[in-house]
Design a protein around this motif. Structure first.
Motif, PDB file in Angstrom:
ATOM      1  N   UNK A 463       0.827  -1.205   0.000  1.00 46.09           N
ATOM      2  CA  UNK A 463       0.000   0.000   0.000  1.00 46.09           C
ATOM      3  C   UNK A 463       0.867   1.264   0.000  1.00 46.09           C
ATOM      4  N   UNK A 464       1.983   1.200   0.708  1.00 43.46           N
ATOM      5  CA  UNK A 464       2.890   2.342   0.712  1.00 43.46           C
ATOM      6  C   UNK A 464       3.451   2.592  -0.688  1.00 43.46           C
ATOM      7  N   UNK A 465       3.868   1.519  -1.363  1.00 44.22           N
ATOM      8  CA  UNK A 465       4.389   1.644  -2.732  1.00 44.22           C
ATOM      9  C   UNK A 465       3.315   2.219  -3.650  1.00 44.22           C
ATOM     10  N   UNK A 466       2.089   1.707  -3.525  1.00 43.72           N
ATOM     11  CA  UNK A 466       0.994   2.219  -4.362  1.00 43.72           C
ATOM     12  C   UNK A 466       0.755   3.704  -4.103  1.00 43.72           C
ATOM     13  N   UNK A 467       0.813   4.117  -2.845  1.00 45.63           N
ATOM     14  CA  UNK A 467       0.591   5.528  -2.531  1.00 45.63           C
ATOM     15  C   UNK A 467       1.679   6.405  -3.142  1.00 45.63           C
ATOM     16  N   UNK A 468       2.936   5.949  -3.076  1.00 45.78           N
ATOM     17  CA  UNK A 468       4.028   6.720  -3.669  1.00 45.78           C
ATOM     18  C   UNK A 468       3.857   6.861  -5.174  1.00 45.78           C
ATOM     19  N   UNK A 469       3.546   5.757  -5.836  1.00 46.38           N
ATOM     20  CA  UNK A 469       3.437   5.810  -7.297  1.00 46.38           C
ATOM     21  C   UNK A 469       2.153   6.488  -7.744  1.00 46.38           C
ATOM     22  N   UNK A 470       1.092   6.413  -6.944  1.00 45.46           N
ATOM     23  CA  UNK A 470      -0.105   7.204  -7.255  1.00 45.46           C
ATOM     24  C   UNK A 470       0.224   8.695  -7.194  1.00 45.46           C
ATOM     25  N   UNK A 471       1.043   9.077  -6.215  1.00 48.26           N
ATOM     26  CA  UNK A 471       1.483  10.477  -6.131  1.00 48.26           C
ATOM     27  C   UNK A 471       2.256  10.876  -7.381  1.00 48.26           C
ATOM     28  N   UNK A 472       3.165  10.017  -7.801  1.00 48.98           N
ATOM     29  CA  UNK A 472       3.986  10.341  -8.967  1.00 48.98           C
ATOM     30  C   UNK A 472       3.142  10.411 -10.250  1.00 48.98           C
ATOM     31  N   UNK A 473       2.206   9.487 -10.403  1.00 46.81           N
ATOM     32  CA  UNK A 473       1.352   9.519 -11.594  1.00 46.81           C
ATOM     33  C   UNK A 473       0.533  10.800 -11.629  1.00 46.81           C
ATOM     34  N   UNK A 474      -0.001  11.208 -10.479  1.00 47.48           N
ATOM     35  CA  UNK A 474      -0.783  12.452 -10.426  1.00 47.48           C
ATOM     36  C   UNK A 474       0.105  13.660 -10.716  1.00 47.48           C
ATOM     37  N   UNK A 475       1.312  13.671 -10.151  1.00 45.31           N
ATOM     38  CA  UNK A 475       2.221  14.797 -10.403  1.00 45.31           C
ATOM     39  C   UNK A 475       2.633  14.862 -11.865  1.00 45.31           C
ATOM     40  N   UNK A 476       2.873  13.703 -12.474  1.00 45.15           N
ATOM     41  CA  UNK A 476       3.225  13.687 -13.901  1.00 45.15           C
ATOM     42  C   UNK A 476       2.099  14.287 -14.731  1.00 45.15           C
ATOM     43  N   UNK A 477       0.856  13.941 -14.394  1.00 49.69           N
ATOM     44  CA  UNK A 477      -0.286  14.492 -15.118  1.00 49.69           C
ATOM     45  C   UNK A 477      -0.410  15.993 -14.875  1.00 49.69           C
ATOM     46  N   UNK A 478      -0.129  16.440 -13.643  1.00 50.00           N
ATOM     47  CA  UNK A 478      -0.190  17.872 -13.342  1.00 50.00           C
ATOM     48  C   UNK A 478       0.827  18.652 -14.165  1.00 50.00           C
ATOM     49  N   UNK A 479       2.062  18.168 -14.228  1.00 49.31           N
ATOM     50  CA  UNK A 479       3.070  18.855 -15.024  1.00 49.31           C
ATOM     51  C   UNK A 479       2.710  18.835 -16.510  1.00 49.31           C
ATOM     52  N   UNK A 480       2.122  17.732 -16.951  1.00 53.51           N
ATOM     53  CA  UNK A 480       1.719  17.648 -18.355  1.00 53.51           C
ATOM     54  C   UNK A 480       0.588  18.625 -18.654  1.00 53.51           C
ATOM     55  N   UNK A 481      -0.334  18.815 -17.711  1.00 56.12           N
ATOM     56  CA  UNK A 481      -1.410  19.780 -17.903  1.00 56.12           C
ATOM     57  C   UNK A 481      -0.904  21.219 -17.867  1.00 56.12           C
ATOM     58  N   UNK A 482       0.256  21.421 -17.253  1.00 55.65           N
ATOM     59  CA  UNK A 482       0.829  22.763 -17.173  1.00 55.65           C
ATOM     60  C   UNK A 482       1.749  23.056 -18.341  1.00 55.65           C
ATOM     61  N   UNK A 483       3.018  23.297 -18.040  1.00 55.15           N
ATOM     62  CA  UNK A 483       3.985  23.665 -19.082  1.00 55.15           C
ATOM     63  C   UNK A 483       4.632  22.468 -19.754  1.00 55.15           C
ATOM     64  N   UNK A 484       4.380  21.257 -19.258  1.00 59.67           N
ATOM     65  CA  UNK A 484       4.900  20.080 -19.919  1.00 59.67           C
ATOM     66  C   UNK A 484       5.894  19.305 -19.062  1.00 59.67           C
TER      67      UNK A 484
END
Length: 490
Positions: A463-484
């Protein structure tokens, strides 16, 4: 536990408990050291492997805690709106460069990006075509055929004749139509370039997403492998125990079942990892870089005010804005076409064969539209398309801001979940320690309690690993929605 001190099963249990508890007395996570068992550990074939597995698990858990602390610090140190992002630490440079190289390779290899680039180049050529319409145009025309002409009282002209003419013409005044058409083409070219950038960003996001998924399932398979090895130690011990005490057979069956479940979960994670690699190879080819250290690359969540500020500068919104500007320029070009048109023309015509002749003419040409029933409908339709494009652009901007807010909440929640799971992991380690200690004392806890505490601990690690990678996937999408993503990785 159903064994007396003098029976061989007692010795085996003590040896197993010592092997499984070797990491307990040295674990940095435990606040206090537990008392050693009264009986001395006895050497057995599986003891060294269990201790080795425990040591590997300690290293993995220590690395996980360090990553959690780094992630918490990164998330807690978000910059204020407009602040300069902090440079990446030295430990994150190599994984960050691996991701950046993967993104660049994926963009270079992508057929979709190549098609978008060709469309952008074609739009640039269209601009030059429109500009060239203001230059003088030269035309050559000719005719070859028979002639039979005459007038009363004069000889008739009969026979073959060739007639050719050269015409040079250019506009003098068109009401600004060519300029507005050029502006229309310019905005379309901008939209095409933004489309190319948007396509590159889609490829980058998919590449990073699959790289993160590959890393996620790599780590999870390692955790399940450790779990399976720990259960195999119990199975080996219980096989020795049941050889002298058949009443412990239910514990052996339970341990085997738990080992098989752990192996099944490991195989499922490995299958998911292979699927992620298949999808990743589609973007970057067969040479896959290491996943080591990738867990720390995308843990920094950008602040929501910054994201909202840069939403209007995103490529998708900019592309829709360029399309709306293009349609407004086209409206002006349609209106310009209804104004008087002025130009100049020079033409020379020569006839050879029967009835040779030559003529040269030149002057100013003009046309004034007097009545065109369809022009008002053309103009009205162009205005409505321009207005619709503006509304689409505004709607896309609002949708992007809403999406950013939603994904930002998901990223924040995932990071908070990772922090809380770390706290729970600390407690599960304590439970494992105490359960193993009490089992070593024989009689205070059953083997089922030991397996339950182990299962709970490994479940929380996943569950800890999933939480870390869920954070990273969301952050990747946030940066992609912004300047890239490429901007962030650089």
């Amino acid at each position: 536990m159903g064994l007396e001190h003098g029976k061989p099963g007692w010795i085996v249990v003590v040896a197993l408990a010592a092997a499984l508890g070797a990491a307990v007395s040295t674990s940095a996570a435990a606040p206090t050291r537990l008392a050693a068992p009264a009986a001395a550990p006895v050497s057995s074939p599986f003891t060294s492997r269990c201790i080795e597995d425990d040591n590997a698990e300690q290293k993995t858990a220590a690395a996980a805690r360090a990553t959690a602390m780094a992630g918490a610090a990164s998330a807690g140190a978000k910059s204020a709106p407009g602040a300069t992002p902090q440079p990446a630490t030295a430990g994150a440079v190599a994984p960050r460069m691996n991701l950046l190289v993967m993104v660049r390779d994926a963009i270079r290899r992508s057929n979709a990006v190549g098609a978008s680039r060709l469309l952008a180049e074609a739009a640039s050529v269209d601009i030059e075509e429109t500009r060239a319409s203001a230059l003088p145009q030269v035309a050559l025309s000719g005719q070859l055929g028979g002639i039979d002409a005459g007038i009363a009282g004069a000889p008739a002209a009969r026979g073959m004749q060739f007639q050719g003419s050269v015409t040079v013409a250019a506009p003098l005044y068109d009401g600004g139509r060519i300029n507005d058409l050029t502006s229309w083409r310019n905005h379309l070219a901008d939209a095409a370039r933004f489309g190319e950038i948007s396509q590159q960003e889609q490829v980058a996001l998919q590449t990073v997403s699959q790289a993160l998924e590959r890393s996620r399932y790599t780590v999870e398979s390692q955790i399940y492998e450790q779990y399976a090895h720990k259960m195999s130690c119990l199975v080996e011990a219980l096989q020795m125990i049941t050889s002298v005490d058949k009443g412990r057979m239910s514990e052996l069956v339970q341990a085997r079942k738990t080992q098989q479940q752990a192996e099944l979960l490991r195989d499922q994670s490995l299958s998911q990892k292979r699927l992620a690699e298949v999808r990743l190879k589609r973007f970057i080819g067969d040479a896959l870089p290491s996943t080591e250290g990738i867990t720390s690359v995308m843990l920094d969540t950008p602040s929501l005010p910054d994201l909202i500020t840069i939403a209007a500068r995103s490529t998708e919104v900019a592309q829709l804005g360029a399309q709306a500007d293009a349609l407004e320029s086209y409206v002006r070009a349609v209106l310009d076409g209804q104004k008087p048109q002025l130009g100049w023309l020079v033409s020379e015509t020569r006839s050879a064969g029967t009835g040779n002749s030559r003529s040269l003419s030149g002057g100013v040409t003009f046309s004034v539209p007097l009545f065109s029933p369809s022009s008002s409908y053309t103009t009205d339709a162009a205005r409505r398309r321009a207005a619709a494009a503006r509304l689409q652009r505004d709607d896309a901007l609002e949708a992007r801001k809403e999406r950013m807010t939603e994904v930002h909440e998901q990223a924040e929640h995932a990071m908070e979940r990772a922090r809380r799971v770390v706290e729970i992991l600390h407690n599960t380690e304590l439970v494992r320690n105490y359960t193993l200690q009490q089992w070593q004392q024989l009689g205070k806890r059953s083997l089922f309690d030991v397996m339950a505490s182990e299962g709970d601990h490994y479940t929380m690690r996943v569950q800890y690993v999933d939480a870390l990678y869920d954070t990273q996937q969301s952050n990747a999408l946030l940066w992609s929605l912004g300047l890239g993503l490429a901007v962030h990785l650089q």
